[in-house]
Every structure is written in C-alpha cells, then in structure tokens.
Design an enzyme around this catalytic site. Structure first.
Site, short mmCIF file in Angstrom:
data_model
loop_
_atom_site.label_atom_id
_atom_site.label_comp_id
_atom_site.label_asym_id
_atom_site.label_seq_id
_atom_site.Cartn_x
_atom_site.Cartn_y
_atom_site.Cartn_z
N HIS A 24 0.80 -1.22 0.00
CA HIS A 24 0.00 0.00 0.00
C HIS A 24 0.84 1.28 0.00
CE1 HIS A 24 0.22 -0.84 4.30
NE2 HIS A 24 -0.68 -1.78 4.23
N HIS A 78 -2.99 -10.62 14.97
CA HIS A 78 -3.36 -9.40 14.23
C HIS A 78 -4.24 -9.84 13.07
CE1 HIS A 78 -3.14 -5.56 12.33
NE2 HIS A 78 -2.01 -5.70 11.68
N GLU A 80 -4.99 -8.00 10.24
CA GLU A 80 -4.76 -7.44 8.90
C GLU A 80 -4.54 -8.59 7.91
OE1 GLU A 80 -1.82 -4.28 8.63
OE2 GLU A 80 -2.56 -3.73 6.64
N HIS A 222 6.94 -10.30 9.85
CA HIS A 222 7.59 -10.03 8.56
C HIS A 222 9.11 -10.12 8.74
CE1 HIS A 222 3.98 -8.45 6.61
NE2 HIS A 222 3.78 -7.64 7.63
FE1 FEO Z 1 -0.45 -4.66 10.20
FE2 FEO Z 1 1.84 -6.82 8.59
O1 FEO Z 1 0.15 -6.09 9.14
#
Ligand code: FEO
Length: 387
Positions: A24, A78, A80, A222
């Site tokens: 994004h 989370h 997302e 990540h």
């Molecule tokens: Fe807030 Fe990697 O998601």
C-alpha cells in the site's frame, strides 16, 4: 519450501513473497515474508497466518510437520489480511479449531471474512495451556491496528511479536545472524518509519512490557527472526519511538525549470556549513517511502515546490500527504520554492508542515530565476536560523 525448526517443536511455516514491490504505497524493494509459526504440543497451535496467495505455500510447510486437521488452536495476533488471508482455508481443514484473538480481533475477523468461527477472545494477562508450554498474551493496540497483540512462550523464551520488529525482506535465511546486519537494520528502520511511526506512544508502552521478558528469539510477522541482535533492535525501537533525532537535515523538492532546485542547493550548503548530515531528494527520483526512512532520524525537514496552476506539484503533494499521515513529532520545517506570478505553493507547503506540528524556519520564496547574489543572501539568512 521447508518448514524451519526455530526451537524444538516450534516451526516457521510462513510464506516468502519474493516479488512484492508495493505494500500500500510502501516500496518493498526486497520483497517480504508473512511469518506463521506452528507449535507441536498436546494442543497443536498455529500462530498467525499469511497473505491469501501464499496459502498453498504455508499449507505445504504445515503438512510437512502434521496433518493440518490436527490443529487445535489458531492464535491470530493481528487481523490485517497479510496475516489472516489464509485463515479461512486453514479452518476448512480444522473447522473445530479455536481461533484466539484480542477482543478487537474477534470483532474484526467476521467483518473481514463473513464467518463465525469458534472464537476465543483473550486479553492482556490471559494465558493458554498448550501442554508442556503456555502462551501469555499482551494486547498492543495500535501497533499496528486496534486488535494487535503479542504472544509470549516463557518455557521456550520466544516472543511472537507480529508487526513489531518486522522488516520487509524476502530471503532464504530465516535468522538475523544469517543476513547482512546493516541491510536488516535499514529495512527495520524503513518498516518503522512507514508503518509504525504514528503509533510510537503505543510502541513505548509495548517496549516497557517486552523489556521485562526473558527472550531468546523474537518471531515477528515479517522478515528475519531475531536471536542475536535483540538488544540492538530494542535500542533502535527505543530511539525511534522517542522521536529522537540526529544532527541531520533533509531537503525534499521537485522542480520545473530548476529555480526551486537552485534554492534547494543553497539550503544544502547552509546546513552543511553548520555541520549537519544533509540529504537532498528530488521527488522525481526517490520514492517517498525511502525518504521516510531518512526522516525517521532527521531534525530538519525542508520541502520545496514551485507553483503550478496556483498549487504545488503533485509529487510534493503526494509526499506531504504521506508525511502528515505518518506524523513524525518534534521536527523543524522549512518551506521553499520559486514562482512566476501567483506564488501560492510555498505558503501551501508551509501550512501542511505547520499542520504536522513542525517549528518553522522563515520560508524562502523567490521569483523566476534567482541570481547568485540573491541566493547567497538567502543562504546567509538561513544559516543564522539553524541551531
Ligand atoms: Fe499490520 Fe503486517 O500487518
């Protein structure tokens, strides 16, 4: 596509997104990973999931260890979609698994996936007995969404930190000590600047908790897992979350006929003469997410645009919109630019930098093509204002 054992009975089973270049609006030159973890215990537990198009890769890794139908708990730290996209497919294999998330997570998942699964909300201080091990939950709201939480396994000294401490890096290496340190830290800084920065106050609260834990491995959602450079990462998170800056100035601009660029040049000279680390960014050539990485530790942020159609250039508008959203605190600003007749751009840039809460230096606004004498005079005037 191997699962990687990170502690006896705890496996990384995520997905590697080698081709990801846009998250994004954030330029992810090195791709990313979506990290998912499988704990083999009396109750088999999956922690976090992956983006929807990585679901097959995750499933193959899980299937190397166990039949996915045997999963008892799925901890969704989370919601997302980069961490929950594969959840519906996983739950088709183990429909009776309990889905554990914060109260906001339990509220949000059905709004994303239109399913009512076997939810179990948890709050800070709650624990889950897996058999030989336990998971302790700590809510970390707004790091990065209202639902975020982290999970800690004290028996193994592993923290599943989700978005905190992540980096957008795709690699076959899984651990920090297997990968070039400076590249990893630069990607961690870029991640902080572009994702986490607006939530620095909440990060400080989370750090207070993390610093009390005995941790061997931090497993973010990540990038690389941390087992060697945990103190270094915590030190940088402490600095970044405090908005602590270096003696550094950035000059960020776009130009039509190089008059605004001439002004950028004298601003550069002025800061260099005062001993600042100085960086010059033409927005035509540098991505705004890379500029944000430098802003993370910059004291002065100088932004220039000529006037085009009574307005600022679209590149500058895009940068300022992004900057305002990420909301770095405690900075100094300077608006500059050239103009032909209307000359609204500098005031518009200044207004936005003030809305960011920056302390402003006197703007530099010059008509048509400024000559060397005028530029020199502006440079001297600026030098007197710099700390
Ligand atoms: Fe807030 Fe990697 O998601």
């Amino acid at each position: 596509m191997k699962a990687i054992e990170i502690k006896p009975g705890i496996y990384w089973v995520g997905g590697i997104d080698w081709d990801l270049r846009n998250f994004h609006g954030y330029l992810t030159q090195r791709g990313s990973t979506y990290n998912s973890y499988l704990i083999i215990d009396e109750n088999i537990t999956l922690i976090d999931n992956v983006k929807y198009y990585m679901a097959e890769e995750q499933m193959k890794r899980i299937s190397q260890i166990i039949d996915p139908a045997k999963i008892d708990y799925i901890v969704q730290n989370h919601i997302e979609m980069d961490h929950s996209g594969s959840l519906p497919g996983i739950l088709e294999k183990c429909p009776n698994a309990r889905v554990i998330a914060s109260p906001k997570g339990v509220e949000g998942l059905p709004k994303h996936y239109k399913k009512q699964w076997n939810f179990m909300p948890v709050k800070s201080g709650d624990t889950l007995n897996l058999g030989k091990r336990t998971l302790h939950f700590v809510q970390t709201p707004m790091v990065h969404w209202p639902d975020n939480m982290v999970s800690y396994c004290p028996e193994e000294k592993v923290l599943f930190s989700n978005d905190s401490f992540g980096q957008h890096i795709s690699s076959s290496e899984r651990f920090d000590d297997e990968y070039p340190f400076n590249t990893m830290m630069n990607e961690a800084a870029k991640y902080y600047a572009n994702i986490v920065l607006p939530y620095s106050k909440q990060v400080q609260k989370a750090l207070d908790v993390v610093k009390t834990l005995d941790i061997d491995v931090i497993c973010p959602s990540h990038g690389l897992l941390l087992r060697k450079y945990i103190p270094e990462m915590l030190e940088m998170y402490t600095k970044w979350s405090a908005n602590s800056v270096d003696k550094k100035a950035l000059i960020i601009y776009d130009t039509m006929w190089k008059s605004t660029e001439k002004i950028a040049g004298i601003i550069l000279e002025a800061f260099e003469s005062k001993g600042y680390q100085t960086r010059l960014f033409n927005l035509q050539y540098t991505h705004i997410s890379d500029i944000m990485t430098e802003i993370l530790t910059a004291k002065y942020i100088c932004v220039g645009s000529p006037t085009l159609n009574n307005n600022i250039l679209p590149t500058v508008a895009s940068f300022l919109t992004y900057l305002k959203g990420l909301a770095p605190k405690g900075r100094h600003g300077l608006a500059f630019g050239s103009y032909g007749w209307g000359g609204q751009s500098v005031g518009m840039v200044e207004t936005i930098l003030k809305e960011c809460g920056f302390d402003m230096l006197e703007q530099i606004r010059l008509q048509y093509v400024p000559d060397d004498d005028l530029l020199k005079a502006e440079e001297q005037k600026l030098i007197t204002q710099i700390d």
